[in-house]
Design a protein around this motif. Structure first.
Motif, PDB file in Angstrom:
ATOM      1  N   SER A  76       0.842  -1.199   0.000  1.00 43.45           N
ATOM      2  CA  SER A  76       0.000   0.000   0.000  1.00 43.45           C
ATOM      3  C   SER A  76       0.872   1.242   0.000  1.00 43.45           C
ATOM      4  CB  SER A  76      -0.889   0.031   1.246  1.00 43.45           C
ATOM      5  OG  SER A  76      -1.741  -1.070   1.254  1.00 43.45           O
ATOM      6  N   SER A  80       0.942   3.962  -2.884  1.00 46.44           N
ATOM      7  CA  SER A  80       0.492   5.312  -2.550  1.00 46.44           C
ATOM      8  C   SER A  80       1.376   6.369  -3.225  1.00 46.44           C
ATOM      9  CB  SER A  80       0.470   5.517  -1.038  1.00 46.44           C
ATOM     10  OG  SER A  80       1.784   5.610  -0.536  1.00 46.44           O
ATOM     11  N   GLN A  81       2.611   5.981  -3.595  1.00 44.47           N
ATOM     12  CA  GLN A  81       3.509   6.914  -4.275  1.00 44.47           C
ATOM     13  C   GLN A  81       3.178   7.054  -5.757  1.00 44.47           C
ATOM     14  OE1 GLN A  81       6.444   7.615  -2.037  1.00 44.47           O
ATOM     15  NE2 GLN A  81       5.300   6.406  -0.560  1.00 44.47           N
ATOM     16  N   LEU A  83       0.045   7.069  -7.148  1.00 47.54           N
ATOM     17  CA  LEU A  83      -1.339   7.438  -7.444  1.00 47.54           C
ATOM     18  C   LEU A  83      -1.441   8.763  -8.188  1.00 47.54           C
ATOM     19  CD1 LEU A  83      -3.015   6.506  -4.055  1.00 47.54           C
ATOM     20  CD2 LEU A  83      -2.751   5.121  -6.118  1.00 47.54           C
ATOM     21  N   LYS A  85      -2.698  11.878  -7.989  1.00 51.49           N
ATOM     22  CA  LYS A  85      -3.094  12.568  -6.747  1.00 51.49           C
ATOM     23  C   LYS A  85      -4.382  13.367  -6.903  1.00 51.49           C
ATOM     24  CE  LYS A  85       0.533  11.937  -3.797  1.00 51.49           C
ATOM     25  NZ  LYS A  85       1.837  11.727  -4.447  1.00 51.49           N
ATOM     26  N   ARG A  93      -9.479   6.643  -2.099  1.00 55.56           N
ATOM     27  CA  ARG A  93      -8.368   5.910  -1.475  1.00 55.56           C
ATOM     28  C   ARG A  93      -8.906   4.886  -0.480  1.00 55.56           C
ATOM     29  NH1 ARG A  93      -2.824   8.821  -0.878  1.00 55.56           N
ATOM     30  NH2 ARG A  93      -2.869  10.234  -2.640  1.00 55.56           N
ATOM     31  N   SER A  97      -8.153   0.859  -1.318  1.00 56.84           N
ATOM     32  CA  SER A  97      -7.212   0.152  -0.446  1.00 56.84           C
ATOM     33  C   SER A  97      -7.745  -1.218  -0.050  1.00 56.84           C
ATOM     34  CB  SER A  97      -6.886   0.986   0.799  1.00 56.84           C
ATOM     35  OG  SER A  97      -8.062   1.315   1.490  1.00 56.84           O
TER      36      SER A  97
ATOM     37  N   PHE B  22      -1.998   3.248   2.602  1.00 61.51           N
ATOM     38  CA  PHE B  22      -2.444   3.690   1.278  1.00 61.51           C
ATOM     39  C   PHE B  22      -3.027   5.092   1.345  1.00 61.51           C
ATOM     40  CE2 PHE B  22      -5.325   3.516  -2.458  1.00 61.51           C
ATOM     41  CZ  PHE B  22      -4.428   3.075  -3.408  1.00 61.51           C
ATOM     42  N   THR B  23      -3.684   5.392   2.430  1.00 59.40           N
ATOM     43  CA  THR B  23      -4.409   6.649   2.537  1.00 59.40           C
ATOM     44  C   THR B  23      -3.583   7.755   3.174  1.00 59.40           C
ATOM     45  OG1 THR B  23      -6.383   5.296   2.808  1.00 59.40           O
ATOM     46  CG2 THR B  23      -6.626   7.628   3.287  1.00 59.40           C
ATOM     47  N   HIS B  26       3.089   8.822   3.299  1.00 59.57           N
ATOM     48  CA  HIS B  26       3.688   9.293   2.060  1.00 59.57           C
ATOM     49  C   HIS B  26       5.208   9.144   2.039  1.00 59.57           C
ATOM     50  CE1 HIS B  26      -0.113  10.775   0.486  1.00 59.57           C
ATOM     51  NE2 HIS B  26      -0.393  11.088   1.725  1.00 59.57           N
TER      52      HIS B  26
END
Lengths: 231, 99
Positions: A76, A80-81, A83, A85, A93, A97, B22-23, B26
């Protein structure tokens, strides 16, 4: 969605094994379906079914799921890097997930472009359909097929696990070390160390084996990528 | 205990593991040791789950051992997951006719 079709076909057969396993453990087809729909993961579900079958505690259940599924946190994190944005708002999100599995992660991380919610959700939808349908078929088949067949089908899921952890052994001594240590410890817990439930035993074996492997064979960035591609 | 509660705990923990990073995360994990540990975990979990449980999976040690042997050989030659899994079951079934 097209990228989800091979995943769906693979999931159909694997979750068939999950369905059979659940019914053999005394879980109804409906419950098995709910487990597949809400969890979408093979090893975690198999271990969870084991905890239910042995009437383990909820704490054990939580810890087993945490350990076995911890790899998803890493996936995940990595996704997440990648996506898009702008398009990936908070609710999207939260929704996407749900469907981060080994296979979906592998396909998504192979994409060159940024990931959009439509792309991910389409793939997750079709993969989940396969996963749930396979579970229903397996559970129902498990209830009506003769015992000689369901007995033999009891090995399906483990056969798949073997097909996952054996091939890398040929290339990487470190993986050979890891699985040998984990398997040896697991045998020890089964026959020599009494009183530790199956779920906890898996956690202890996996953590000791992986911690030792990480000390002896630290991985490079490349190896991690190779493994992600393989899954 | 009600199976619904077990399922709720399973689903809740599994979802949180996927959702939180995921949410909200970062950054990347920098520690080489931690990354190595997480790299090996899936293999270790699968091996510990499979052995020795696979030998009890069919209700007969002999049929299970035969299925395991076939699965190991086929997996060694990198055959597809589904082929390995079904061949293991097929072998256990056929062996079961004789034992």
């Amino acid at each position: 969605m097209a990228h989800g079709i091979p995943i769906m076909l693979g999931y159909l057969s694997v979750s068939f094994g999950i369905g059979i396993m659940a019914v053999r453990a005394g879980i109804t087809p409906f419950q098995a379906t709910m487990i597949s729909l809400t969890n979408l993961t093979s090893a975690g579900q198999a271990a969870g079914i084991g905890v239910i079958a042995s009437a383990g505690t909820l704490f054990e259940m939580a810890l087993v799921q945490f350990t076995i599924n911890l790899r998803y946190a890493l996936m995940s994190l990595s996704l997440s890097q990648k996506l898009d944005k702008k398009k990936f708002t908070l609710p999207k999100r939260l929704a996407a997930s749900y469907g981060i599995t080994d296979e979906i992660f592998a396909v998504c991380s192979a994409q060159k472009e940024a990931l959009t919610p439509a792309y991910m959700c389409g793939m997750i939808f079709i993969a989940t359909a396969g996963w749930v349908a396979g579970t229903i078929l397996g559970a129902e088949a498990g209830s009506i097929m003769p015992k000689s067949v369901t007995d033999a089908m009891g090995i399906v899921l483990y056969g798949m696990f073997i097909a996952i952890f054996i091939p890398p052994v040929r290339k990487q001594k470190s993986v050979l070390f890891t699985i040998t240590a984990a398997a040896a410890l697991s045998v020890l817990f089964k026959y020599a160390v009494k009183g530790v439930s199956a779920g906890f035993a898996i956690i202890i074996c996996a953590v000791i084996a992986s911690a030792a492997a990480a000390l002896l064979f630290p991985v490079d960035e490349e190896e991690t990528d190779e493994k992600e591609a393989a899954e | 205990m009600s199976i619904a509660i077990y399922i709720a705990v399973m689903a809740g923990v599994t979802y949180l593991i996927r959702m939180l990073p995921f949410t909200f995360f970062h950054r990347e994990i920098k520690s080489r040791y931690l990354r190595s540990f997480l790299y090996y975990i899936p293999y270790a979990v699968l091996a510990a789950m499979t052995i020795p449980a696979i030998f009890y999976s069919t209700g007969s040690f002999v049929t299970a051992a035969a299925g395991t042997a076939v699965a190991l050989v086929m997996a060694w030659f990198d055959l597809p997951l589904i082929a390995v899994a079904l061949a293991a079951a097929g072998t256990a079934f056929v062996t079961g006719i004789f034992f």
